[in-house]
Structure formats: structure tokens, C-alpha cells
Design a protein around this motif. Structure first.
Motif: not given
Lengths: 313, 173
Positions: A256, A259-261, A264-265, A290, A293-294, A297
Motif C-alpha cells: 500500500p 504503490m499508493l503513496v 501513484m501519489g 493523484l 489521493f496520495g 493515503m
């Protein structure tokens, strides 16, 4: 081999099997607080530099949503309290040792400031706006005279608010993952970055968007630098902090977080913004969303992972 | 307070005594017994510890409480004033010993060293109940108190002193 068991049985909710006291309300509030800090900081900055007409979205339009997001954030904080009827005790004392106490007082100052700033610009953003009552008009003209003072206060208090969202966590030495002073600057920079993303979303002016894309690129670079430093600090520290870092380096939060922070972020929107600056056509709302979102997250993952890191058992 | 890990048999009477004395809601506890086994069979070593709030001298819970509900009371005992507590959970997150919990009524609760009993000259109920008499309670500033005498004569340790809270719960080893 060592085995530690609580033989009398202990299953206190909120503590066992690991800390479980703060849920979605706290990271949501930290995100909204950071976002508000970011928007207000750039509004004050560009106003004080006399560029309110070039940077209309940042100075005038984006601050319209700040009172709303601060109210939502404060309401989330209120929902988190377990003794809700007693919340007013927060405002009976100032305890400088407690980040939560001075954070509560900071919000007490910056929330009215954000309302005043929004009120001062509402007529320009919504041309049909009418205050209806004469006394409201009088208040507006009164504050119009002190706009510069308000902008200065906003610039200072937005930085305090942004740092506070991180200090809230880093003050707890009982949770090794949170117990790093890097969280203060990290959350501040992340908050400023989400602020620029909001300005980009609201802006219709190409030059303004370009300036904010440049600022955001710099902020993302600083954020990545701070994240790397955070892990370097953990890995060079005591066993409990090495364990805390390992939650992200092979532990349950590895995928998580990276990938997500980070991907993607931070990295993906940075690449998109850089491509746009060298004249590729990219819909601006993609990197901006994005980044937002980052930001959300980052706070959710750090809030939940921090509660898994501990000293004993 | 000092707990003799060599006399404790891990019966958990202290836990039940506390729950009864302080009307601790069902499913919660203010003290608990930890069993530590070291080594591999047949060379095993066992340590039993009756644990509770450490009533630290440098309490992170008192430091981070935004309203001052968590405070140092008589003799350095750390206590929560229920009607000042807003239930924000900062103290629960700040305790490296995880000694606190949120009471179903909303406020945060923990061991008080039975302050209401100590004020009357009685011992905390866990100390008074212990069938092996493995716990010693008293004023550490008084050299004649049972706890001072034990700490003078025996080797002892505290739990995670490296957390920097100056814990006041001693384990005789």
C-alpha cells in the motif's frame, strides 16, 4: 527462544492485540487540515506579493472551500471523541506540552480567519452574491481595511496548522513509527502539495497552472527526500524503530505505501506535471487528483501503521 | 510499587481483586499477568510479572493530555479526572506500556494504585489480595516503607526504561 504471554487474559478493545484507538476520523481530519493549510498559505503568499489577479484561483477561488473542509475536519475530530459532551474542556486550558491542545487553539484561530478570507472574496467569485443585511456589509468593509494583517496571520497560522498535523503523531514516543520529527515537515509539505493541486484544479489560467505545477514538482521532490530520510533515520535507530520501518520494508504496509503513496501519489503525478511543462498535452486534473489521493493515503497508512508499532510484547 | 517475580505464581488474583474493587467493566482490566518463558526445553526459565500502570515520573500521558484530565495526584500517582476527560485517546496512544483503555462510559480509565484505599491507610486491593504476598507498596521517599526496604535489599528492574518515562513499577529479580 523467548515467549511472552498475558496469562491473565487481556483483550481491552483499543489496545489489544495492538493499539486501535484512532480510525478514519483522524487521518481524514489530518488530510483536510493539511489541505486547508496548503490552500490558505498560497492564498496569503500570492496576495502579499501583490499577484492576486494573476493567481485568481489560488487567492480567491480555492479559499472558498476552506471553511467547508475545516468544518468537515473539525466534525470528524468531534466524532472521534469518546466523551463527546465534555469536548469544551479543550478550550478551558492551554497546555503547551500537549500538541492536541495547541492544535485545538490553532484551529480556533485559523477557522474564523478562513471564513473572513472567503467572505472578503465571495463577491468576486459569485458576482450575484448579496449580503442582504447591512451589518454583514459593515463587517466586510471593516475587515477589508485589515486584509494585509489577515493575510499575514493566515500565512503564519497555516504553517503552524500544517506542521501540527504531523507533530500530533510525532509527539508519541510510545509508537516508534510516529516518533520521528520528520513527520512535522513531511505533513506540512504534503499539505502544501495538496494545496497547489487544488489551485490547479480550480484554475482556468494556463500561466497560473504552470506556476503551480512547478511549485508542486518542487514540493513532491522535497516530500520524496523527506520520506527517504525518514526511513534512513529509522534504520539507523533502535530496534523498535527498525521494526517500525520494517512494516513498510517487507511488512504488511509495503505494497500500500510504495504503490499508493509513493508511486501513484508522488512519482506518477510528478512525471505528468514535468511532461506538461515540456509542452506535452495532459489533462491537468489527472496529476492534481493523484496528488490529493496520495495525500489522503499517506495519512491513512501512517495513522494505521503507527498503531501497529510498539515497544512491548 | 515493587513486584517480586520470584514469589509471583501467576494466579491472577490481583486482576480479579482490582476488577471487583474498582467495578471495572466486564471485558476490561487495569492490571494483568505476563508470563515470560526463555530458552528451549529442558533448560527453561520462567518469569511472572503482575503488570499495571507504571505511574511514571515523566508520564507521556500527562504530557499529551489536552485538557489536564490526566494529572499527578498525591505521591506522584497518575490519575484521570473523569469529568475533564474528552476521550480523545491521546493518552492511550502515548503509553508505551498500553496501560490505559477507554471506559464504555466515554472517559479513559486505568490503575489508580487504589488511591481511594491508600488515602484511608489501606493497601491497593491487588497488594492486599495477593496470596503469595509478592507485592510491596509504599512511599519511595520514605526509607522505611516496605517498597524502599525491598529495593534496597534486592536486585530489580523496570520495564523498557529506554522509553524514557521513569517508570515507578519495580520488578524484583
Amino acid at each position: 527462544m523467548r515467549e511472552e504471554l498475558i496469562v491473565s487474559g487481556r483483550m481491552n478493545p483499543f489496545i489489544d492485540p495492538h493499539l486501535n484507538i484512532w480510525h478514519w476520523q483522524i487521518p481524514l481530519y489530518l488530510f483536510l487540515g493539511g489541505l486547508a493549510a496548503g490552500i490558505l498559505f498560497f492564498a496569503a503568499l500570492f496576495y502579499l506579493r501583490g499577484k492576486e489577479n494573476e493567481y485568481r484561483a489560488a487567492v480567491k477561488i480555492a479559499p472558498m472551500i476552506v471553511p467547508i473542509i475545516l468544518i468537515i475536519g473539525l466534525f470528524a475530530l468531534f466524532l472521534d471523541l469518546k466523551h463527546k459532551a465534555y469536548f469544551w474542556h479543550l478550550y478551558t486550558v492551554i497546555r503547551l506540552q500537549s500538541p492536541m491542545s495547541w492544535g485545538a487553539w490553532t484551529l480556533m484561530i485559523i477557522t474564523p480567519l478562513s471564513f473572513i478570507w472567503a467572505a472578503l472574496h465571495i463577491k468576486e467569485v459569485f458576482p450575484k452574491w448579496d449580503w442582504k443585511y447591512q451589518w454583514l456589509k459593515d463587517i466586510e468593509t471593516f475587515f477589508q481595511k485589515y486584509k494585509k494583517v489577515i493575510a499575514w496571520l493566515m500565512a503564519i497560522y497555516s504553517v503552524i496548522l500544517g506542521v501540527y498535523t504531523g507533530i500530533l503523531f510525532s509527539a508519541f514516543n510510545a509508537r516508534p513509527l510516529w516518533n520521528t520529527s520528520i513527520l512535522g515537515p513531511l505533513f506540512l509539505v504534503s499539505g502544501l502539495s495538496t494545496g497547489t493541486a487544488t489551485a490547479i484544479l480550480f484554475s482556468k489560467n494556463h500561466e497560473e497552472r504552470k506556476t503551480f505545477a512547478r511549485i508542486d514538482l518542487l514540493l513532491i521532490a522535497i516530500e520524496l527526500f523527506l520520506i527517504v530520510h525518514m526511513f534512513m533515520g529509522f534504520l539507523a535507530s533502535t530496534q523498535v524503530q527498525i521494526d517500525a520501518a520494517n512494516l513498510f520494508l517487507g511488512g504488511p504496509y509495503t505494497a500500500p505505501f510504495w504503490m499508493l503513496v509513493v508511486a501513484m501519489g508522488l512519482i506518477f503525478p510528478a512525471v505528468l506535471e514535468a511532461l506538461e511543462l515540456i509542452k506535452f498535452r495532459i489533462p491537468v486534473y489527472i496529476p492534481a487528483i493523484l496528488v490529493l489521493f496520495g495525500g489522503i493515503m499517506l495519512r491513512f497508512i501512517l495513522a494505521y501503521a503507527g498503531q501497529m508499532s510498539r515497544w512491548l510484547y | 510499587m515493587a513486584v517480586d517475580t520470584r514469589k509471583c505464581v501467576g494466579c491472577s488474583d490481583c486482576v480479579v481483586a482490582c476488577q471487583t474493587e474498582n467495578s471495572v467493566p466486564i471485558g476490561f482490566c487495569r492490571d494483568w499477568v505476563v508470563e515470560v518463558t526463555d530458552g528451549t526445553y529442558p533448560t527453561l526459565e520462567l518469569e511472572l510479572r503482575s503488570e499495571r500502570c507504571n505511574h511514571c515520573d515523566n508520564s507521556p500521558c500527562v504530557r499529551c493530555c489536552p485538557t489536564g484530565a490526566s494529572h499527578y495526584d498525591k505521591g506522584g500517582i497518575v490519575v484521570v479526572t473523569h469529568n475533564k476527560c474528552i476521550g480523545c485517546g491521546a493518552c492511550i496512544a502515548s503509553c508505551p506500556y498500553d496501560a490505559r483503555y477507554a471506559h464504555p462510559d466515554g472517559y479513559v480509565d486505568k490503575c489508580t494504585f487504589c488511591l481511594h484505599r491508600v488515602e484511608k491507610g489501606l493497601l491497593p486491593s491487588c497488594v492486599a489480595t495477593c496470596p503469595t504476598k509478592c507485592m510491596y507498596f509504599g512511599d519511595l521517599n520514605d526509607p522505611k516503607s516496605p517498597v524502599s526496604i525491598m529495593l534496597k535489599n534486592r536486585k530489580y528492574k523496570t520495564l523498557i526504561p529506554e522509553a524514557g518515562t521513569k517508570p515507578q513499577l519495580y520488578f524484583l529479580i
